[in-house]
Write a protein that holds these residues in place. Structure first.
Motif, PDB file in Angstrom:
ATOM      1  N   LEU A  29       0.729  -1.198  -0.060  1.00  0.00           N
ATOM      2  CA  LEU A  29      -0.183   0.020   0.040  1.00  0.00           C
ATOM      3  C   LEU A  29       0.820   1.277   0.149  1.00  0.00           C
ATOM      4  CD1 LEU A  29      -2.801  -0.724   2.703  1.00  0.00           C
ATOM      5  CD2 LEU A  29      -2.830  -1.152   0.059  1.00  0.00           C
ATOM      6  N   SER A  31       3.978   3.329  -1.394  1.00  0.00           N
ATOM      7  CA  SER A  31       4.989   3.428  -2.348  1.00  0.00           C
ATOM      8  C   SER A  31       6.279   4.074  -1.888  1.00  0.00           C
ATOM      9  CB  SER A  31       4.500   3.909  -3.589  1.00  0.00           C
ATOM     10  OG  SER A  31       3.917   5.149  -3.576  1.00  0.00           O
ATOM     11  N   THR A  54       4.490   7.236   0.348  1.00  0.00           N
ATOM     12  CA  THR A  54       3.111   7.587  -0.319  1.00  0.00           C
ATOM     13  C   THR A  54       1.848   6.480  -0.217  1.00  0.00           C
ATOM     14  OG1 THR A  54       4.812   9.177  -1.798  1.00  0.00           O
ATOM     15  CG2 THR A  54       2.373   8.833  -2.630  1.00  0.00           C
ATOM     16  N   PHE A  55       0.827   7.045  -0.005  1.00  0.00           N
ATOM     17  CA  PHE A  55      -0.281   6.295   0.139  1.00  0.00           C
ATOM     18  C   PHE A  55      -1.268   6.921  -0.795  1.00  0.00           C
ATOM     19  CE2 PHE A  55      -4.664   5.320   1.896  1.00  0.00           C
ATOM     20  CZ  PHE A  55      -4.660   4.182   1.419  1.00  0.00           C
ATOM     21  N   ARG A  56      -1.271   6.058  -2.131  1.00  0.00           N
ATOM     22  CA  ARG A  56      -2.485   6.468  -3.068  1.00  0.00           C
ATOM     23  C   ARG A  56      -2.292   8.160  -3.341  1.00  0.00           C
ATOM     24  NH1 ARG A  56      -7.431   2.170  -1.988  1.00  0.00           N
ATOM     25  NH2 ARG A  56      -5.847   0.296  -2.237  1.00  0.00           N
ATOM     26  N   GLY A  57      -1.085   8.416  -3.745  1.00  0.00           N
ATOM     27  CA  GLY A  57      -0.886   9.818  -3.913  1.00  0.00           C
ATOM     28  C   GLY A  57      -0.709  11.157  -2.858  1.00  0.00           C
ATOM     29  N   GLN A 230      -5.879  -5.113  -0.229  1.00  0.00           N
ATOM     30  CA  GLN A 230      -6.359  -4.136  -1.062  1.00  0.00           C
ATOM     31  C   GLN A 230      -7.762  -3.524  -0.133  1.00  0.00           C
ATOM     32  OE1 GLN A 230      -5.415  -3.160  -3.778  1.00  0.00           O
ATOM     33  NE2 GLN A 230      -7.179  -1.631  -3.987  1.00  0.00           N
ATOM     34  N   GLY A 233      -6.874  -1.055   2.136  1.00  0.00           N
ATOM     35  CA  GLY A 233      -6.251   0.223   1.515  1.00  0.00           C
ATOM     36  C   GLY A 233      -7.546   0.984   0.999  1.00  0.00           C
ATOM     37  N   ASP A 234      -8.704   0.360   0.686  1.00  0.00           N
ATOM     38  CA  ASP A 234      -9.646   1.141   0.246  1.00  0.00           C
ATOM     39  C   ASP A 234     -10.238   1.722   1.270  1.00  0.00           C
ATOM     40  OD1 ASP A 234      -9.311   0.059  -2.475  1.00  0.00           O
ATOM     41  OD2 ASP A 234     -10.635  -1.344  -2.435  1.00  0.00           O
ATOM     42  N   GLU A 237      -8.357   4.850   2.346  1.00  0.00           N
ATOM     43  CA  GLU A 237      -8.445   5.904   1.468  1.00  0.00           C
ATOM     44  C   GLU A 237      -9.799   6.624   1.782  1.00  0.00           C
ATOM     45  OE1 GLU A 237      -7.802   6.758  -3.408  1.00  0.00           O
ATOM     46  OE2 GLU A 237      -8.623   4.698  -2.549  1.00  0.00           O
TER      47      GLU A 237
END
Length: 294
Positions: A29, A31, A54-57, A230, A233-234, A237
């Motif tokens: 999750l 990056s 970085t987590f989803r931007g 996943q 992570g969702d 987010e």
């Protein structure tokens, strides 16, 4: 997951060594993750993983208990039981998150803080207390997700967050069922009975208003680790977006965030003299959160 699973069966699932651990969630999750070491006072604690990435931007700070997948790894990481230097490393990272305005994400998976003499000599209780105080007033969004065991003050030290999420087969309690059985009945074999009495499951804790969402496990996490990660992570987010919307107005937004955090923890523990589950602080678990979990 079957509705017939007992509290003790969920305890055993939460402890399954093959479940995804903090390092697995970070690898999938987060990056560009850079691990940071040491508490700047005594040393580094491998039982507490922390760093930035970085987590989803979004730039985030991550902390989490680190267990192992086998005996050798568990020995290296002290079975996910941090010592004071681990919690002080986490505190340093919390302060780093606040200084640079980055959300804090915590992955909770520990049987408890390390209880040895050395830890007591180096101030285990004070280290945990300092983290609780810092988390209560941290001026950035904070999220915690219980991915396995959430044991005692060792879990609380990184999980007093704006949003607490919990996997369906995770547990979260003030003490282990074995410890409770020993205290109440002086008989560790009554641990399954203690687990049911303590109400340690995700569904129970959601009903009490302690956790904010139950993340479903269609199969136990160790059987479907990629899908489980996943889903976590969702959920992270979604909640992070809600918290970021709240703090969009600068200092006024941060003040609103802190006020909401204060009210969240003031509500925990209130007594509702009602058998109707819709009267619980959180009401029934919504279908999007737990597929009518269980």
């Amino acid at each position: 997951m079957p509705e017939t699973l007992s509290a003790w069966e969920r305890v055993l699932l939460a402890r399954n060594p093959a479940r995804p651990h903090t390092q697995d969630y970070v690898a999938d999750l987060i990056s560009g993750f850079v691990e940071l070491h040491g508490d700047r006072r005594f040393g580094d604690d491998p039982a507490l993983l922390g760093g930035i990435g970085t987590f989803r931007g979004r730039a985030v700070v991550v902390v989490g208990h680190r267990k192992g997948a086998n005996t050798q790894e568990n020995l290296a990481h002290n079975f996910g039981m941090p010592r004071p230097e681990g919690y002080r490393k986490a505190l340093r990272l919390m302060q780093h998150a606040e200084k640079f305005g980055m959300p804090l994400i915590a992955f909770v998976d520990t049987p408890g803080a390390e209880p040895g003499i050395g830890s007591e000599e180096r101030g285990q209780a004070v280290a945990i207390a300092e983290n609780l105080l810092a988390l209560a007033s941290l001026r950035v969004p904070t999220l915690a997700v219980v991915i396995g065991e959430g044991g005692s003050g060792g879990a609380l030290a990184i999980s007093v967050a704006d949003r607490i999420l919990m996997l369906e087969n995770a547990i979260y309690a003030v003490a282990s069922p074995e410890a409770c059985a020993t205290i109440l009945w002086k008989d560790v074999s009554k641990a399954p009975e203690a687990a049911a009495t303590m109400r340690v499951t995700a569904a129970d804790l959601y009903g009490f208003g302690i956790v904010d969402e139950v993340i479903p496990e269609p199969a136990p996490a160790h059987e479907q680790p990629t899908q489980t990660i996943q889903r976590v992570g969702d959920a992270l987010e979604r909640h992070l977006a809600e918290l970021e919307a709240l703090v969009h107005d600068g200092d006024a937004g941060i003040d609103a965030l802190l006020a909401a955090r204060y009210q969240k923890y003031r509500r925990i523990g209130r007594w509702v003299e009602e058998t109707d589950p819709t009267r619980h602080p959180n009401g029934p678990i919504p279908s999007h959160a737990a597929d009518q979990a269980r």
